[in-house]
Design a protein around this motif. Sequence first.
Motif, PDB file in Angstrom:
ATOM      1  N   ILE A   1       0.873  -1.221   0.059  1.00  0.00           N
ATOM      2  CA  ILE A   1       0.076   0.038   0.045  1.00  0.00           C
ATOM      3  C   ILE A   1       0.901   1.365  -0.104  1.00  0.00           C
ATOM      4  O   ILE A   1       1.675   1.406   0.844  1.00  0.00           O
ATOM      5  CB  ILE A   1      -0.953   0.031   1.205  1.00  0.00           C
ATOM      6  N   LYS A   2       0.513   2.241  -0.993  1.00  0.00           N
ATOM      7  CA  LYS A   2       1.527   3.196  -1.029  1.00  0.00           C
ATOM      8  C   LYS A   2       0.850   4.412  -0.510  1.00  0.00           C
ATOM      9  O   LYS A   2      -0.676   4.535  -0.880  1.00  0.00           O
ATOM     10  CB  LYS A   2       1.718   3.484  -2.485  1.00  0.00           C
ATOM     11  N   ILE A   3       1.344   5.359   0.324  1.00  0.00           N
ATOM     12  CA  ILE A   3       0.855   6.365   0.974  1.00  0.00           C
ATOM     13  C   ILE A   3       1.462   7.669   0.704  1.00  0.00           C
ATOM     14  O   ILE A   3       2.672   7.536   0.230  1.00  0.00           O
ATOM     15  CB  ILE A   3       0.492   6.388   2.448  1.00  0.00           C
ATOM     16  N   GLY A   4       0.855   8.807   0.789  1.00  0.00           N
ATOM     17  CA  GLY A   4       1.432  10.080   0.641  1.00  0.00           C
ATOM     18  C   GLY A   4       1.143  11.040   1.943  1.00  0.00           C
ATOM     19  O   GLY A   4       0.038  10.830   2.478  1.00  0.00           O
ATOM     20  N   ILE A   5       2.028  11.791   2.509  1.00  0.00           N
ATOM     21  CA  ILE A   5       2.004  12.419   3.544  1.00  0.00           C
ATOM     22  C   ILE A   5       1.875  13.821   3.331  1.00  0.00           C
ATOM     23  O   ILE A   5       2.753  14.445   2.743  1.00  0.00           O
ATOM     24  CB  ILE A   5       3.041  11.882   4.702  1.00  0.00           C
ATOM     25  N   LEU A   6       0.958  14.463   3.694  1.00  0.00           N
ATOM     26  CA  LEU A   6       0.853  15.959   3.674  1.00  0.00           C
ATOM     27  C   LEU A   6       1.282  16.653   4.833  1.00  0.00           C
ATOM     28  O   LEU A   6       0.721  16.647   5.748  1.00  0.00           O
ATOM     29  CB  LEU A   6      -0.650  16.392   3.223  1.00  0.00           C
ATOM     30  N   GLY A   7       2.483  17.283   4.959  1.00  0.00           N
ATOM     31  CA  GLY A   7       2.992  18.071   6.230  1.00  0.00           C
ATOM     32  C   GLY A   7       3.983  17.265   7.025  1.00  0.00           C
ATOM     33  O   GLY A   7       3.912  16.204   7.137  1.00  0.00           O
ATOM     34  N   CYS A   8       5.000  17.882   7.087  1.00  0.00           N
ATOM     35  CA  CYS A   8       6.343  17.233   7.661  1.00  0.00           C
ATOM     36  C   CYS A   8       6.885  17.818   8.895  1.00  0.00           C
ATOM     37  O   CYS A   8       7.872  18.350   9.200  1.00  0.00           O
ATOM     38  CB  CYS A   8       7.384  17.121   6.637  1.00  0.00           C
TER      39      CYS A   8
ATOM     40  N   GLN B   1       2.757  -4.589   2.995  1.00  0.00           N
ATOM     41  CA  GLN B   1       3.699  -3.521   3.342  1.00  0.00           C
ATOM     42  C   GLN B   1       3.323  -2.146   2.890  1.00  0.00           C
ATOM     43  O   GLN B   1       2.194  -1.937   2.098  1.00  0.00           O
ATOM     44  CB  GLN B   1       4.786  -3.464   2.268  1.00  0.00           C
ATOM     45  N   ILE B   2       3.535  -1.069   3.928  1.00  0.00           N
ATOM     46  CA  ILE B   2       3.079   0.123   3.733  1.00  0.00           C
ATOM     47  C   ILE B   2       4.410   0.905   3.288  1.00  0.00           C
ATOM     48  O   ILE B   2       5.319   1.061   4.102  1.00  0.00           O
ATOM     49  CB  ILE B   2       2.466   0.702   4.862  1.00  0.00           C
ATOM     50  N   GLU B   3       4.358   1.726   1.989  1.00  0.00           N
ATOM     51  CA  GLU B   3       5.488   2.398   1.714  1.00  0.00           C
ATOM     52  C   GLU B   3       4.863   4.055   1.493  1.00  0.00           C
ATOM     53  O   GLU B   3       4.059   4.191   1.070  1.00  0.00           O
ATOM     54  CB  GLU B   3       5.889   2.002   0.565  1.00  0.00           C
ATOM     55  N   ILE B   4       6.015   4.630   2.116  1.00  0.00           N
ATOM     56  CA  ILE B   4       5.581   6.172   2.007  1.00  0.00           C
ATOM     57  C   ILE B   4       6.334   6.601   0.793  1.00  0.00           C
ATOM     58  O   ILE B   4       7.281   6.563   0.283  1.00  0.00           O
ATOM     59  CB  ILE B   4       6.430   7.006   3.147  1.00  0.00           C
ATOM     60  N   LYS B   5       5.223   6.909  -0.387  1.00  0.00           N
ATOM     61  CA  LYS B   5       5.697   7.203  -1.672  1.00  0.00           C
ATOM     62  C   LYS B   5       6.111   8.911  -1.960  1.00  0.00           C
ATOM     63  O   LYS B   5       7.241   9.160  -2.499  1.00  0.00           O
ATOM     64  CB  LYS B   5       4.489   7.099  -2.645  1.00  0.00           C
ATOM     65  N   LYS B   6       5.384   9.589  -1.140  1.00  0.00           N
ATOM     66  CA  LYS B   6       5.730  10.970  -1.417  1.00  0.00           C
ATOM     67  C   LYS B   6       5.252  11.729  -0.122  1.00  0.00           C
ATOM     68  O   LYS B   6       4.661  11.493   0.750  1.00  0.00           O
ATOM     69  CB  LYS B   6       4.913  11.673  -2.495  1.00  0.00           C
TER      70      LYS B   6
END
Length: 427
Positions: free
Chosen positions: A2-9, A34-39
């Motif tokens: 599963i690819k995820i995107g995170i808004l805000g760091c 598996q969980i992968e942070i794509k962006k």
Amino acid sequence: MIKIGILGCGTIGGGVIRLLESKGVEIQQKMDNQIEIKKVLARTPDKARAIGVPEEKITQDPDDIINDPEIQIVVELIGGIDTAKDFISRAIKAGKNVVTANKDLIARHGNELYKLANEKNIDLYYEASVGGGIPIIMPMRRTLAGNSILSMIGILNGTTNYMLTRMSKEGMSYDAVLKEAQDLGFAEQDPTSDVDGLDAGRKITILAKLAFNADVSDLDVRCEGIRGVRQRDIVLAKDLGYTIKLLAVAKDKEEGIELGVYPSFIPERHPLAAVSDAYNALYVTGDAVGDVMLYGLGAGAMPTASSVVGDIMQIARHIKAESTGIGNDLRVFDKQVLPAEKTVYSYYVCMTVDDKPNVLSAIAKGFGDHNVSIQSVVQKHTTDNWAELVLITHDVEKKDIDAALKTIGELPEVGRVDNVLRVMNDL
Ligand SMILES: NC(=O)c1ccc[n+]([C@@H]2O[C@H](COP(=O)([O-])OP(=O)(O)OC[C@H]3O[C@@H](n4cnc5c(N)ncnc54)[C@H](OP(=O)(O)O)[C@@H]3O)[C@@H](O)[C@H]2O)c1
């Protein structure tokens, strides 16, 4: 995968990235996925670099996440209302599942976003928006769903709970403890949202929507903060067997829903009185379950990341089972919010009065003329010709105590009304 995107760091975005990186293998074993942070969207890319996000994953364009067909979960951690609402709405319309920790947004526009999520059959999860690391939303949504929830009383703001704890244990003044909290980074330089009860108000709104199926917003909450709580009130409360806490209150009554945030006396024996420092707790009463208390750390990078990652994992399971959107069946009933003047509480009133005979009878008459009956009166401290009078009323409507206090404030025998706080005897 599963690819995820995170808004805000920022604080929480950084915590989520670190938790997902450090627990990657364990998460994969637990979920068989598996969980992968794509962006990662970072307005200040150096913050993402500092926690080791590879250059090719950092973006400053939200559309790189929202429009990426491979990304199935968007995690919003920028905070605030307008931009976050725009990002989340666009992500939902693009068919993404969403996780957010944003209490301001969910308290104001939650029902609109749940509706959008329903239409697109996607999951919108927000466990971290109330109580940081404490599991509250999921128990309310699922485990306690068979109850009629009668009331929820929460200590939902860690900053003010820390401040009241220090005032109580160390005898510090409000101003001194606020400065200390700011120096330690527990309180913002502009502490309004915490000390005026607005943050706790947003959280109790989210819970009231969920527990009472009510179309309420944070604008419906009567928020009274802790700015007026004096060291003297804390001492007097202790003498009378109480502790002062900033309580967020939601009650489902026949006459309407009551929503408020009030600095209040609670009996020292009540479990909420023992919730100290930056800890949070929610005391829920359901008709079947009775009383339940949820307790833990209500803020901070890793406790909050714990809730966000739990949501991501739950959605990942739903994606695998092709069952997203199933938990979104939030129905909204037509319930009225009870006007503040109709709320009923017992009150603590501290006043400075002439130290003369017959003063008490004049004050008792002032209260009695407005249907306020007095449960107890203590004369505390006397200086020169003044006495400090502390009284606790029986339960009264707010409109009656307000009218009585106006009359009493005008009596020649009364120098001033020093403070008035609610007393929660029957929690
Ligand atoms: N902190 C907690 O303990 C806690 C607990 C529970 C829930 N929450 C919620 O979690 C959310 C995040 O809080 P936080 O404490 O992590 O805040 P934060 O430290 O201020 O982080 C927010 C981040 O978002 C970035 N950002 C803001 N607007 C942006 C935009 N338009 N485009 C791209 N990036 C943007 C900021 O960039 P810059 O670095 O350039 O400013 C910052 O790095 C909020 O909704 C908050 O209410 C926080």
